[in-house]
Structures are given as structure tokens and as C-alpha cells.
Design a protein around this motif. Structure first.
Motif, mmCIF file in Angstrom:
data_model
loop_
_atom_site.group_PDB
_atom_site.id
_atom_site.type_symbol
_atom_site.label_atom_id
_atom_site.label_comp_id
_atom_site.label_asym_id
_atom_site.label_seq_id
_atom_site.Cartn_x
_atom_site.Cartn_y
_atom_site.Cartn_z
ATOM 1 N N LEU A 261 1.237 -1.151 -0.014
ATOM 2 C CA LEU A 261 -0.467 0.214 -0.346
ATOM 3 C C LEU A 261 1.015 1.111 0.359
ATOM 4 O O LEU A 261 0.273 2.486 -0.941
ATOM 5 C CB LEU A 261 -0.551 -0.302 1.248
ATOM 6 N N ASN A 262 2.019 1.275 0.892
ATOM 7 C CA ASN A 262 2.857 2.034 0.631
ATOM 8 C C ASN A 262 3.726 2.929 -0.001
ATOM 9 O O ASN A 262 3.590 4.272 -1.202
ATOM 10 C CB ASN A 262 3.868 1.908 1.977
ATOM 11 N N GLY A 263 3.721 1.815 -1.386
ATOM 12 C CA GLY A 263 4.470 1.310 -3.016
ATOM 13 C C GLY A 263 2.840 2.706 -3.499
ATOM 14 O O GLY A 263 3.941 3.451 -4.461
ATOM 15 N N TYR A 264 1.815 3.206 -3.310
ATOM 16 C CA TYR A 264 0.995 3.436 -4.092
ATOM 17 C C TYR A 264 1.109 5.008 -2.460
ATOM 18 O O TYR A 264 -0.187 5.381 -3.564
ATOM 19 C CB TYR A 264 -0.286 2.986 -4.225
ATOM 20 N N HIS A 265 1.757 5.528 -2.533
ATOM 21 C CA HIS A 265 1.492 6.196 -1.131
ATOM 22 C C HIS A 265 0.039 6.402 -0.482
ATOM 23 O O HIS A 265 -0.011 7.043 -0.390
ATOM 24 C CB HIS A 265 1.466 7.721 -1.520
ATOM 25 N N ALA A 266 0.085 5.022 -0.217
ATOM 26 C CA ALA A 266 -1.704 4.662 0.845
ATOM 27 C C ALA A 266 -0.841 4.455 1.840
ATOM 28 O O ALA A 266 -0.020 3.271 1.619
ATOM 29 C CB ALA A 266 -2.498 4.184 0.056
ATOM 30 N N TYR A 267 -1.646 4.562 3.275
ATOM 31 C CA TYR A 267 -1.048 4.623 4.387
ATOM 32 C C TYR A 267 -2.165 4.575 5.309
ATOM 33 O O TYR A 267 -2.735 4.986 5.989
ATOM 34 C CB TYR A 267 -0.262 6.649 5.035
ATOM 35 N N PRO A 268 -2.351 3.378 5.751
ATOM 36 C CA PRO A 268 -3.767 2.681 5.997
ATOM 37 C C PRO A 268 -3.547 2.389 7.584
ATOM 38 O O PRO A 268 -2.203 2.709 8.983
ATOM 39 C CB PRO A 268 -4.325 1.066 6.330
ATOM 40 N N GLY A 269 -4.371 3.415 8.444
ATOM 41 C CA GLY A 269 -5.072 2.974 9.619
ATOM 42 C C GLY A 269 -4.290 4.803 10.246
ATOM 43 O O GLY A 269 -4.564 4.328 11.782
ATOM 44 N N ILE A 270 -4.050 5.027 9.690
ATOM 45 C CA ILE A 270 -3.383 6.395 10.118
ATOM 46 C C ILE A 270 -3.663 8.111 9.851
ATOM 47 O O ILE A 270 -4.528 7.513 9.243
ATOM 48 C CB ILE A 270 -1.948 6.726 10.138
ATOM 49 N N TRP A 271 -3.444 9.292 10.248
ATOM 50 C CA TRP A 271 -3.506 10.370 10.350
ATOM 51 C C TRP A 271 -2.809 11.441 9.791
ATOM 52 O O TRP A 271 -1.563 11.051 10.471
ATOM 53 C CB TRP A 271 -4.965 11.083 11.341
ATOM 54 N N LEU A 272 -3.211 11.704 8.139
ATOM 55 C CA LEU A 272 -2.057 12.837 7.926
ATOM 56 C C LEU A 272 -3.218 14.025 7.464
ATOM 57 O O LEU A 272 -3.629 14.042 7.129
ATOM 58 C CB LEU A 272 -1.735 12.596 6.764
ATOM 59 N N PRO A 273 -2.176 15.098 7.330
ATOM 60 C CA PRO A 273 -2.606 16.689 7.609
ATOM 61 C C PRO A 273 -2.216 17.101 6.006
ATOM 62 O O PRO A 273 -1.818 16.108 4.364
ATOM 63 C CB PRO A 273 -1.783 17.579 7.870
ATOM 64 N N ASP A 274 -3.659 17.371 5.125
ATOM 65 C CA ASP A 274 -4.008 17.453 3.853
ATOM 66 C C ASP A 274 -4.676 18.874 3.054
ATOM 67 O O ASP A 274 -2.988 20.097 4.165
ATOM 68 C CB ASP A 274 -5.929 16.911 3.731
ATOM 69 N N SER A 275 -4.204 19.351 2.216
ATOM 70 C CA SER A 275 -3.570 20.447 1.621
ATOM 71 C C SER A 275 -4.158 21.767 1.956
ATOM 72 O O SER A 275 -3.996 23.114 2.212
ATOM 73 C CB SER A 275 -4.167 20.546 0.375
ATOM 74 N N SER A 276 -4.945 21.195 2.918
ATOM 75 C CA SER A 276 -6.215 22.905 3.694
ATOM 76 C C SER A 276 -5.553 22.455 5.446
ATOM 77 O O SER A 276 -5.559 23.118 6.192
ATOM 78 C CB SER A 276 -7.543 22.524 4.357
ATOM 79 N N GLY A 277 -4.377 21.652 5.321
ATOM 80 C CA GLY A 277 -3.800 21.153 7.218
ATOM 81 C C GLY A 277 -4.765 21.080 7.721
ATOM 82 O O GLY A 277 -4.232 20.604 9.486
ATOM 83 N N GLN A 278 -5.701 20.442 8.093
ATOM 84 C CA GLN A 278 -6.876 19.645 8.534
ATOM 85 C C GLN A 278 -6.469 17.955 8.752
ATOM 86 O O GLN A 278 -5.535 17.481 7.452
ATOM 87 C CB GLN A 278 -8.479 19.456 7.782
ATOM 88 N N LEU A 279 -6.903 16.888 9.270
ATOM 89 C CA LEU A 279 -6.122 15.535 8.941
ATOM 90 C C LEU A 279 -7.724 14.684 9.039
ATOM 91 O O LEU A 279 -8.749 15.061 8.895
ATOM 92 C CB LEU A 279 -5.847 15.195 11.190
ATOM 93 N N VAL A 280 -6.704 14.231 7.953
ATOM 94 C CA VAL A 280 -7.949 13.777 6.952
ATOM 95 C C VAL A 280 -7.666 11.731 7.642
ATOM 96 O O VAL A 280 -6.587 11.370 7.644
ATOM 97 C CB VAL A 280 -7.470 13.030 6.180
ATOM 98 N N TYR A 281 -8.526 10.467 7.528
ATOM 99 C CA TYR A 281 -8.307 9.246 8.061
ATOM 100 C C TYR A 281 -7.408 8.666 6.120
ATOM 101 O O TYR A 281 -8.587 8.791 5.671
ATOM 102 C CB TYR A 281 -9.417 9.129 7.884
ATOM 103 N N SER A 282 -6.532 8.065 6.528
ATOM 104 C CA SER A 282 -5.547 8.124 5.531
ATOM 105 C C SER A 282 -6.329 6.953 4.376
ATOM 106 O O SER A 282 -6.022 7.021 3.282
ATOM 107 C CB SER A 282 -3.945 8.067 5.274
ATOM 108 N N SER A 283 -7.078 6.140 5.347
ATOM 109 C CA SER A 283 -7.612 4.858 4.469
ATOM 110 C C SER A 283 -8.024 5.153 3.749
ATOM 111 O O SER A 283 -9.029 3.661 3.094
ATOM 112 C CB SER A 283 -8.245 3.785 5.913
#
Length: 570
Positions: A261-283
Motif C-alpha cells: 500500500l505504501n508503494g501507492y502512497h497509501a497509509y492505512p490506519g493513520i491520520w495525515l494533514p491534507d492541503s488545507s491543514g486538516q487531518l484526514v483518515y488516510s485509509s
């Protein structure tokens, strides 16, 4: 606290280097002892650090000695030399008593699978021991009820310098999980540098030669290798008995699909900031759907095990050892927990660890979780909350040493005994797992040809590797990990050169109110949906339905709570 068959990195480093790297818990069938059998503890007083801070220190012995009560999570996999047990007759209790003047008594002890339930009952009854290990959710409850001591000044005054350095350099995410309104309300059971759990790709290079392919440098090349391993008789036995890529339907540990999944820049089960600075659930992001699409095609094409959805770690290990698969994702742990058995079965096999491969021109970045599963707290009014730090300092100094060079470590006495036959470290009531510097130290000495400056423990490893050619399977692991052109430890070291290379969960608040209520159900829905999609039991449209349903069933509210926390803590 059950972590399935995931073997903690630090346990394997201990086996390979006779030093430790990270922690985890297993389960056993031990029964709890009778509750309430502890000795009386210290009574409430004014802040002890204010009384003793000037003359007291990280290792100062109590005089007169003190008594404290604690709780114990027993581990079924651990075994001890004759005469030692989980009770107070083991070498850790003796060391703590003799060195620090602390007499530890168990308020209760229970199998790890029952520990959380027992702790919930203890908290509900308000019959707290002096110190205890609790989950983040339990810590939230204790802090809200004002039942535990503020550890801010305690940490500042009593954490040994090496531990403070480790927290600053690699353990800060765990430290932040224990902060409440800027106050440190617990000492995390540090679980090592999060990057230690990053996945690498293990490949049989002799099979690559047999099918006429080079090491995969892209994800497309990985799929080509998987197809050849599944269909071109890589083992040369004239049988159609192999498959292409070993994967488990899990997101963590050896064999998990997170590396793909990481090879597709997909990160299961964690929260990451998006372009607006908000955290999104990456799954829930489009990259995840893209990765699942590719895995579905691979499953249709017979490149994955037909029983993918029900496989566990032991079955994947059996496939590797029985030479049914020659490529899988793993941590550094699998160099010992899987490959050594595979090599004993076939000493002519050639394995190599590779960094994760990407689907495009952007590097594949491994995703890693926040590493702090438990937190040590002192009950409100306990006179000596600093005892937690003193015991933790003792643990770190004996298992790792007083500094990054391993000065003063006595790992073979206080962690693993009799060539790792016995694991005695779990007997300590307070533990911590910090960054492992030892691979680089021994590797650099081997490159220079001079091991004279290594501490005694590492000098033994240096001498053993120096004298070996890898043909003795009893020492194969230790020899192999220092062959830098194939070593997963070298891949990890390269990952760690850039502190921002790995993708770390941006939410370290532990849990929100809606998470406590809904997270388990949502996680089950996520896992089941992804497995069905991969196995072609559900269409790709099910991913979009999952995203929508997750939002309706609590995901949207969880996102609001996470971002409320993020606004205050980023």
C-alpha cells in the motif's frame, strides 16, 4: 494487548545483537494472584522532588528503603532460570531492591490477555496501587478524575540524560501522548524509534536468477517478479506449487500488506494533514483505492495465495520455510523469526532485503505508528512518583547502556540469559525501549576492521561476525544482518538518515470519545471491506461505499474530534 503474531523488533535485535530495540506483549495462561496482598506503600506528602531534588538523582538509593505496590502483565512466552518466577523472587526485584532501595510488591498479576479488564475493574473500584501501567483510554479516565500525579517535574529531575536524549531525538511522539494541558501526567512505556517498525521487501535472489529477472526497483517490476515466481517454476522442481507475493490481511508487522500500500502512497490506519491543514483518515483517500485495485488484479491473476483472507503470520512463515513463496514484506524482525528457519531448511537459499518500491517517480515512504501502548502512572498522593523514573533508568542502563555506545549494559544478565534461552526482562515492573544504535556501531567497526573501541557486548558480536562466513546456520542471523548489501538493518539505517522519510501518524491524542465507542466497529468494517475487494468478493465500488458508510457510522464525528485536538496540539 495481544498483537497477533507480530514479533517486536526489539526482541529480535536482542536475539541478533544481544541488545534490545523495541517492545510488545504476548499472552499466556497464568492466573492472577490474590488481589490486595501488597505491602503498605508510602503515604502522601509534599512534592518529593522539591524535598530531595537537589541531592537526589536518577539512580540515588532510598535510605531508608521504600515499599511500593504495582501490577503485572504476565507473558506466556517468557521463561526464567531455575528459582525465578513472576513473583518477587527474581533478579530484577533483587536488583531494584539492592540498587535503588525499592521493595516492589504486586497488588495483582494477571495474564496479558486479561490485563486491561483487570485494570478497568481496579480503576472502577478506586483501589489503586502506587504505580501501574495503563492504556491511553485508562489514562484519560485517571487524569479526568484527578487520580494520578503530575510527572512533569519528576521527569525533568529524575530521567537519566540518555533517556532524555532519546525522548528528544526519537521518542517525542510517545511523550506527547502523555501531555494534558501541557502537563506530563504519565511516563510512556517507550517502544523505541517508530522507524524501527518500518517494512522492507524480502526477496529470494536465487529465484530471481532462476526466472531471469533483476531486483525490482518499481512496483510494476515487483508485479512482474510476483508473476514469474507464481508461474515460471522459480524453485525448479517442475511443479506448480509457488505463488508470487506473500501478504497477510493485516496492516502491521511482518507479512502485512502495508508495504505494498505504501508503494501507492497509501497509509492505512493513520491520520495525515491534507492541503488545507486538516487531518484526514488516510485509509479513505483515493490512493488506497488505487492500491486495492492493483491487489485485486494480482489476486485474479493468481499471484497471491488463494487463502489470503484467512492467512496468519504462522502460515506465511510456513510458506516461506517450505519454499512456496519467495517474496514478502517484513520488518527487521523477520530476519530471525522467519529467515533463519528457511535457511536451516535450505542453506543454499539467498535472501535480500530491499527498500519499498513505488508505483511512480516518488519514493515509497514507509508508514509507521506512534509507539506507546502503555503509560506508567503514580496514584495521587503517592510519596515517591519518581520511583517510576528510577526503575526505568535502571532498566535502560542495564539493557541498553548509559549512552548510545552501550556503556555499562549487562544485557546477557538482565534481558536474555543462557544465549537467549531465558527472557528475564519482563520481570521488571517498569520498562522502556529506546533507539538501537548497535547495528551501526558493529557495522562501522566491521567496515574499518577495528572493533577495539566497542563495548564488551558488541565486541563479542563483532568477533563472531568477523570469524564467520555464513555457513554455520547457528550463527547465520548475526552474520547475515551485517552483510550490508542484503541486510534489512541497512535498509532501516538508510530510512533513518532522513528523519522525515517515514510517514508517522499525526494524531497522537490516543483516543477520542467517539473512537472509544465506534473505532473497533469501524476498523472491522475497513478490514473486511479491503479483504473482500482484494479477493474479488466485492467490486471496487465497495470502497466508495465504505468511505460513505464509515463517515455516517462515526467517522465524520471522529474526524471533528481529531481536528479539535489537532488545532490545540499541532
Amino acid at each position: 494487548m495481544n498483537k497477533s503474531k507480530f514479533i517486536p523488533v526489539w526482541l529480535v535485535v536482542a536475539l541478533l545483537l544481544t541488545v534490545l530495540s523495541a517492545c510488545s506483549s504476548k499472552s499466556n495462561d497464568a492466573a492472577p494472584s490474590t488481589a490486595g496482598n501488597s505491602e503498605p506503600s508510602g503515604t502522601a506528602s509534599s512534592n518529593p522532588t522539591e524535598q530531595a531534588g537537589a541531592k537526589d538523582g536518577p539512580f540515588t538509593k532510598y535510605d531508608p528503603p521504600i515499599k511500593l505496590s504495582s501490577t503485572l502483565m504476565t507473558q506466556g512466552w517468557a521463561s526464567f532460570p531455575a528459582g525465578q518466577s513472576w513473583d518477587n523472587d527474581n533478579l530484577w526485584h533483587k536488583l531494584i531492591n539492592d540498587t535503588l532501595g525499592i521493595d516492589v510488591k504486586w497488588a495483582w498479576q494477571v495474564d496479558s490477555s486479561q490485563y486491561n479488564n483487570k485494570m478497568n475493574v481496579t480503576i472502577a473500584s478506586n483501589d489503586l496501587p502506587d504505580i501501574m501501567a495503563v492504556t491511553k483510554q485508562q489514562l484519560n479516565q485517571l487524569v479526568d478524575a484527578d487520580l494520578v500525579e503530575d510527572m512533569t517535574k519528576v521527569f525533568d529531575d529524575y530521567a537519566m540524560p540518555f533517556l532524555k536524549e532519546q525522548v528528544k531525538s526519537s521518542l517525542m511522539p510517545a511523550q506527547k501522548m502523555a501531555l494534558y494541558n501541557g502537563k506530563l501526567m504519565a511516563i510512556p512505556q517507550y517502544s523505541g524509534d517508530p522507524r524501527d517498525s518500518a517494512l522492507t521487501l524480502y526477496v529470494r535472489t536465487d529465484w530471481l536468477a532462476n526466472v531471469g529477472l533483476s531486483e525490482p526497483k518499481t512496483l510494476d517490476e515487483l508485479v512482474k517478479v510476483a508473476e514469474a515466481f507464481a508461474k515460471n517454476d522459480p524453485d525448479g522442481n517442475k511443479k506448480n506449487d509457488t505463488y508470487g507475493l506473500g501478504l497477510l490481511p493485516t496492516f502491521a508487522g511482518g507479512g502485512s500488506m502495508t508495504g505494498f500500500l505504501n508503494g501507492y502512497h497509501a497509509y492505512p490506519g493513520i491520520w495525515l494533514p491534507d492541503s488545507s491543514g486538516q487531518l484526514v483518515y488516510s485509509s479513505t483517500l483515493p490512493e488506497m483505492k488505487n492500491a486495492l485495485t492493483r491487489l485485486q488484479v494480482m489476486y485474479k491473476d493468481g499471484l497471491l495465495d488463494r487463502e489470503f483472507g484467512t492467512k496468519d503470520f504462522n502460515r506465511l512463515k510456513e510458506d516461506v520455510v517450505s519454499e512456496k513463496v519467495g517474496m514478502f514484506y517484513g520488518t527487521i524482525s523477520e530476519s530471525a523469526t522467519v529467515l533463519i528457519d528457511a535457511m536451516k531448511k535450505n542453506p543454499k537459499a539467498k535472501w535480500k532485503a530491499l527498500p519499498l518500491v513505488s508505483v511512480d517517480d516518488q519514493p515509497a515512504r514507509p508508514s509507521v505508528p506512534i509507539t506507546a501502548g502503555l503509560f506508567y502512572v503514580a496514584k495521587k498522593g503517592f510519596a515517591h512518583p519518581e520511583a517510576i523514573l528510577k526503575i526505568m533508568n535502571l532498566f535502560v542502563s542495564k539493557v541498553y547502556g548509559e549512552d548510545g555506545a552501550g556503556k555499562g549494559a549487562e544485557n546477557k544478565i538482565y534481558a536474555w540469559v543462557d544465549n537467549a534461552k531465558y527472557a528475564v526482562f519482563p520481570q521488571s515492573p517498569v520498562q522502556a525501549y529506546v533507539k538501537d544504535f548497535n547495528y551501526e556501531a558493529v557495522r562501522d567497526a566491521l567496515i574499518s576492521g577495528d572493533g577495539s573501541q566497542l563495548p564488551e557486548e558488541l565486541k563479542k558480536t563483532y568477533d563472531m561476525v568477523k570469524a564467520s562466513d555464513g555457513t554455520d546456520m547457528n550463527g547465520w542471523q548475526q552474520w547475515w544482518i551485517y552483510q550490508t548489501d542484503v541486510s534489512p538493518f541497512e535498509v532501516r539505517a538508510n530510512y533513518q538518515k532522513d528523519p522525515n522519510f517515514t510517514v508517522v501518524d499525526s494524531f497522537y491524542g490516543g483516543s477520542t470519545a467517539t473512537m472509544d465507542e465506534k473505532a473497533a466497529t469501524l476498523a472491522t468494517m475497513e478490514s473486511e471491506t479491503f479483504v473482500k475487494i482484494i479477493m474479488n468478493a466485492a467490486s471496487l465500488d465497495e470502497f466508495d461505499k465504505f468511505v460513505a458508510n464509515r463517515s455516517k457510522l462515526g467517522g465524520e464525528q471522529i474526524g471533528k474530534e481529531v481536528n479539535e485536538w489537532y488545532a490545540q496540539n499541532k
